[in-house]
Design a protein around this motif. Sequence first.
Motif: not given
Lengths: 113, 114
Positions: B4-8, B30-32, B87-88, B102-104
């Motif tokens: 999982v990559e978040q930007s910025p 399945n879930n976000l 985001c997870a 959940l992977t964050f």
Amino acid sequence: DVKVTQSSRYLVKRTGEKVFLECVQDMDHENMFWYRQDPGLGLRLIYFSYDVKMKEKGDIPEGYSVSREKKERFSLILESASTNQTSMYLCASSSWTSGNEQFFGPGTRLTVL
Amino acid sequence: GIQVEQSPPDLILQEGANSTLRCNFSDSVNNLQWFHQNPWGQLINLFYIPSGTKQNGRLSATTVATERYSLLYISSSQTTDSGVYFCAVEPSQHSGGSNYKLTFGKGTLLTVNP
């Protein structure tokens, strides 16, 4: 609204002490979780419980145990606290009927001296 | 496991500005969920959005599951919007992941100045 509560916001313990962190949810959720959050490492799952007395290890279970004797309560136990267990501990609950949407408690900041 | 990559990673805004936060994930889910972590550390649920678009006041979110990304929009930002946005995701079973954890992402630190 879902409410997840944790027994303490801040806790200071000494190395070697046995530590209990309690989590209670009021929405009859079957799933409960314990995560820890550390700078640079993010949130990591310690243990998960999908029913009373049922548990599964998460990513980092070493040094921890859990107890779920009642559906609403999930306890995290540090058998012999160590300084590397200083962290923010977050409890969550969810239900399969709502797609495993997880709701978090306020967190416990644990410091082990 | 799923990435999982978040930007910025960091975003500084003046009050009243709009912003878009992005979350890319490496496999089907399945879930976000989108969360806001307040200064006291609590994770506040913003959206449960494995697909589609939702709006809640000044916040809205869109997930395009087929392209494996989600966007969180904040309009007319306020100083109280400051904090870390996470985001997870929960991977789909067929992708080989566990069907509960959940992977964050690492989060986006938003600072809104008055």
